[in-house]
Each structure stands twice: as structure tokens, then as C-alpha cells.
Design an enzyme around this catalytic site. Structure first.
Site, mmCIF file in Angstrom:
data_model
loop_
_atom_site.group_PDB
_atom_site.id
_atom_site.type_symbol
_atom_site.label_atom_id
_atom_site.label_comp_id
_atom_site.label_asym_id
_atom_site.label_seq_id
_atom_site.Cartn_x
_atom_site.Cartn_y
_atom_site.Cartn_z
ATOM 1 N N SER A 80 -9.856 -0.154 7.212
ATOM 2 C CA SER A 80 -9.295 -0.110 5.860
ATOM 3 C C SER A 80 -8.612 -1.373 5.358
ATOM 4 O O SER A 80 -8.252 -1.442 4.186
ATOM 5 C CB SER A 80 -8.323 1.055 5.737
ATOM 6 O OG SER A 80 -9.054 2.229 5.552
ATOM 7 N N LYS B 273 0.864 -1.176 0.000
ATOM 8 C CA LYS B 273 0.000 0.000 0.000
ATOM 9 C C LYS B 273 0.902 1.227 0.000
ATOM 10 O O LYS B 273 1.918 1.258 0.707
ATOM 11 C CB LYS B 273 -0.891 -0.029 1.244
ATOM 12 C CG LYS B 273 -1.882 1.117 1.331
ATOM 13 C CD LYS B 273 -2.791 0.961 2.551
ATOM 14 C CE LYS B 273 -3.850 2.055 2.635
ATOM 15 N NZ LYS B 273 -4.715 1.906 3.821
ATOM 16 N N SER C 115 -9.703 2.137 2.906
ATOM 17 C CA SER C 115 -8.798 2.840 2.035
ATOM 18 C C SER C 115 -7.804 1.935 1.314
ATOM 19 O O SER C 115 -7.201 2.349 0.338
ATOM 20 C CB SER C 115 -8.027 3.887 2.829
ATOM 21 O OG SER C 115 -7.201 3.259 3.818
#
Ligand code: GLN
Length: 486
Positions: A173, A74, A149
Site C-alpha cells: 500500500s 494517511k 490503499s
């Protein structure tokens, strides 16, 4: 090759049936052909260089079970060799002088980095639509959001662009995008995984964790990721453990707490059906269901958005146009430079949170909002401790609905916040939480959109969560389903 689990790939690599270079090339080709916008940065030459180094290790005797396994991070984890943007214009050309601890640990284990994954700006969001670099598409249905997210991580796994990914979870997330994309993810107990080099959103909540397709794979990744780090002041010092050590344990006698508040009117009927079917499956595996109550669940939304905003406003003050990344081109003086830089560099959602955070921390409002929120946070945590006197794990939905359409809630921040109802309290309490695929929605539109089952454990009970999830995945095949055309 792309449908295999990390465990299967690891066995093939160790047995020299495939090489890390081959495996990496295979995934790089898939990434190049994909149109999901899941990856923000790729550098095939660099990935192949890491793969060659992994092949050398595999030929000798220094390989770990993860050597040669492709992984993508990420874009919240900073990396020395790749740009790190956190999905923001503010960090558009930022390259960190060091690797995050998590990245460093994976590098030491010999994984091969495929690239950096798209996410909501500074991890604020639940649809990935807050990324400055554009939304990510859900491979199950290109009209749908992937969740957020960590939307890039979940979409890349579901589309089999990578067998392994990292995510971060501040209020859901990891779990929510895993649920909406039909993959598996675990947010560990707060403090398990180092936050050093994880671009900060809300420091008392942020926690990195693995995302993959199976519980067993998540355990393998967590084994490399977790552990004490002196560079993170909230890192927990505990002896190393093998998170997969209980995988084979039977679920006979397991007490599953089912919180009443997680099955109220806000829960979509198709999600409820899939979750209830999963609970029945657990009964078949020998577990018993226990009715429990988490009475403060509803309050987790205002509490989280006060605390997370407060911490974000403080953390994001470092983006001033001087120390990191972006600076406005035209300005009159220093204060004008700050203002223009922050006005142009941050997106709408990030600004909204900074404003809310600065407000709740300001003189006169601190007691009314921030302190109140902290007190209720403690009560939310006590709810869980009461529940764990009656059960071993808690189960319920991750998200009240399946993935919604891109654009549907893009202009309605409150609608997005409300969708976090089942994940926030776990984060506020610092507990480990997991999401595993357990079915699909219903009706013409939702039949291809995955549903996730949430598993919540007591502090440091990750090995049990992985055991429970693994036993379910041995008995069902939801985690092995592929989106059409993959
Ligand atoms: N959706 C939540 C938010 O927008 C959670 C995000 C997260 O866990 N990073 O803050």
C-alpha cells in the site's frame, strides 16, 4: 513553491527565504481548489497555528531539517487534533485521545500537518475505491484509480498538494499507489517504524513509511519516523541512523537481482519496457544485472490473503459499537446491536476479509489453511535470503499494469488481489521495499499513466535502497515530471 522538494524547501526555510506560514498557506489554497478527494479532513486554522509555531522555532535555534515542512497523514494514523476514520464509516466521528508515535515524532520535528488523507477502508484494497468516503482520482488521468490503499497520499503528492505524506504498507500500500501516481515511497523493514497508533489491519505485516517525490526526501522523513518505541511490542531496538548517509555513493559494482518470476506473462508489455529501460540505466551507472529466482512468488497471493484476513478478523473485533465510533441506531438486545453495528459500519471488502479470516482460524481449518500459510511464508522469506547471496538489491515492477480505470475492477475482488503479485512477498518476508517512478505506459490511454520500479533490499538495508534510488534520480527526471495542469 509546490514543485520544490522537501530538501529544497528545508533549505529555503532555514535561510529564511520563505516562512512556514507562507508555505502552509500556499498548500492549503491548493488543497481547497483540488477535486481529487485526496483529503478527508483539513483544518486550516490548526495548520496555520502549527506553522506559526514552526516559524518561531526557525527564528531560534531549535529547528530540525523538517521544521516548517508541510505534511499530510494517511487517515490510518490516529491524531488527537483531527478525526481518524481509517476510511471507514465505523470511525466516522472518531477522534483519538492520543497521537500515533509517527505523528508525535513529526510534531516534535516541527512539521506542519495539512490534514488527513483518504485511503481504502482499514487499508484493505489497491484502488482506493474501498473508502467509505469515495474513491480518489489519479491526477495523471482523472479516469484512473490512484492505487491503494495509500491512494490519498500518492494522489496528493502527485498533484503537489503536499510535499510530504505518510503511508502504510501491509502488502504493497505504499509502493503500489506511489508507482501508479509517479511518486516515491519506501516501506521500511518490518519493525523499523512504530505501529503504535496506526489503526491495525494485519499486525505482522503492517508497516508505516514515508512517501514523497524523491528518495532523498523519503530519507529525510524516515529519519524522523523510524526508531524504537516501547509501546509497540514488535518495534526493533537499534541505534539511530541517518538513512541518507549513503546517498552519494557510486553504484559501480552493485549487483542487481532480476527475478525471473517478475517478468512472466502477467506483466503488461508497456510496464515491462519501462522497467527494462530502467535496468539498462542502472547498468550505465555501473551496476550489473544478475538473473535470480523467487520461485514461491505466485503463492504469495493465497498466503497473504489467508494471513492478512486472519489477523484482520482478530484486529477488527474491537469495533463492536461500544468502544469506538459508530453504533447502529435500532437494535433489540446486545447481540443484535453488535450484528447491526458491524453490518452497517463495515464495507463489503472489510466484511469479506473478516469472514475469510474467521473461517481460516476456525477449528478444523486452522491446520489446513492458517498453519500452511505460515509455513509457506517462511519459504517465501528463504527465497529472498537465497537471492541475497547473489545480489545486493532486487529490482522489478511494482504493479503488473499501469493504473486501471475507476470502476474497472471495483466488483471483482480477485482481480484486485492478483494485482498485488509483486509486492506481497516483500511484506510477508518483512523486507524493505521501495517504488520510484521510471516511465509511463504506452498507447493513447496509458501514455500519461506512470510506471514504478520496485527496489527490494535485505533487512535494514534502507540506506542502500535510498542510495540506489537517489543515484537513478540524479540521472533521470521521471520523478520530476508533472501531471498536465499541475
Ligand atoms: N492491496 C493489498 C490488500 O488489499 C495491500 C493493502 C495494504 O498494503 N494495506 O490487502
Amino acid at each position: 513553491m509546490h514543485t520544490k522538494t522537501i530538501k529544497e524547501l528545508s533549505d529555503l526555510l532555514q535561510a529564511k527565504k520563505i516562512s512556514a506560514t507562507e508555505l502552509t498557506q500556499w498548500h492549503l489554497t491548493r488543497i481547497a481548489q483540488s477535486h481529487l478527494n485526496a483529503f478527508l479532513h483539513v483544518d486550516p486554522a490548526l495548520s496555520l497555528q502549527q506553522a506559526a509555531a514552526a516559524d518561531v522555532r526557525l527564528a531560534g535555534n531549535t529547528a530540525t531539517p523538517l521544521t516548517g515542512i508541510p505534511i499530510a497523514h494517511k487517515d490510518i494514523f490516529v491524531t488527537r487534533d483531527w478525526r481518524s476514520t481509517a476510511g471507514s464509516k465505523m470511525l466516522q466521528n472518531y477522534t483519538s485521545p492520543f497521537d500515533a508515535t509517527v505523528v508525535e515524532r513529526f510534531n516534535q520535528a516541527g512539521t506542519v500537518t495539512l490534514g488527513k488523507l483518504n485511503c481504502d477502508e482499514f487499508a484493505m484494497g489497491s484502488s482506493n475505491e474501498n473508502s467509505f468516503y469515495g474513491a480518489v482520482k489519479n491526477p495523471w488521468d482523472l479516469r484512473a484509480i490512484p492505487g491503494g490503499s495509500s491512494g490519498g497520499s500518492a494522489a496528493a503528492l502527485a498533484a503537489r498538494l503536499t510535499p510530504a505524506a505518510t503511508g502504510t504498507d501491509t502488502g504493497g500500500s505504499i509502493r503500489q499507489p506511489a508507482a501508479l501516481c509517479g511518486v516515491t515511497g519506501i516501506k521500511p523493514t518490518y519493525g523499523r517504524v512504530s505501529r503504535f497508533g496506526m489503526i491495525a489491519f494485519a499486525s505482522s505485516l503492517d508497516q508505516g513509511g514515508p512517501m514523497a517525490r524523491t528518495a532523498e526526501d523519503c530519507g529525510m522523513l524516515l529519519n524522523a519516523m523510524a526508531g524504537f518505541d516501547a509501546r509497540d511490542s514488535t518495534s526493533i531496538e537499534r541505534p539511530a541512523e541517518d538513512f541518507n548517509r549513503h546517498l552519494q555513493q557510486s553504484l559501480k559494482g552493485l549487483r542487481i537481482g532480476v527475478p525471473r518470476e517478475y517478468f512472466g506473462p502477467g506483466l503488461a508489455a508497456d510496464v515491462e519496457q519501462a522497467v527494462r529501460a530502467a535496468l539498462s540505466e542502472f547498468e550505465k551507472l555501473g551496476a550489473t544485472l544478475v538473473d535470480i529466482s523467487l520461485p514461491k512468488t505466485e503463492l504469495s497471493i493465497p498466503v497473504y490473503y489467508v494471513i492478512a484476513g486472519a489477523e484482520a478478523s482478530s484486529n477488527l473485533s474491537r469495533f463492536d459499537g461500544v468502544r469506538y465510533g459508530f453504533r447502529a441506531e435500532q437494535y433489540k438486545d446486545l447481540s443484535d446491536m453488535y450484528q447491526k453495528t458491524r453490518a452497517q459500519g463495515f464495507g463489503a471488502e472489510v466484511k469479506r476479509r473478516i469472514l475469510v479470516g474467521a473461517y481460516v482460524l476456525s477449528h478444523g481449518y486452522y491446520d489446513a489453511y492458517y498453519l500452511q500459510a505460515q509455513k509457506i511464508r517462511r519459504l517465501i522469506s528463504q527465497d529472498f535470503q537465497n537471492a541475497f547471496t547473489k545480489c545486493d538489491v532486487i529490482m522489478g515492477p511494482v504493479s503488473p499494469t499501469v493504473a486501471w480505470d475507476l470502476g474497472d475492477k471495483a466488483d471483482d475482488p480477485v482481480a484486485n488481489y492478483l494485482a498485488d503479485i509483486f509486492t506481497l512477498s516483500t511484506s510477508l518476508a518483512g523486507l524493505p521495499g521501495m517504488s520510484i517512478p521510471c516511465g509511463f505506459g504506452q498507447g493513447e490511454k496509458n501514455a500519461q499513466r506512470p510506471v514504478g520500479l520496485q527496489l527490494i533490499g535485505n533487512f535494514f538495508d534502507e540506506a542502500r535502497l535510498l542510495n540506489v534510488a537517489h543515484q537513478y534520480q540524479q540521472a533521470t527526471d521521471w520523478h520530476a515530471r508533472l501531471p498536465a495542469g499541475i
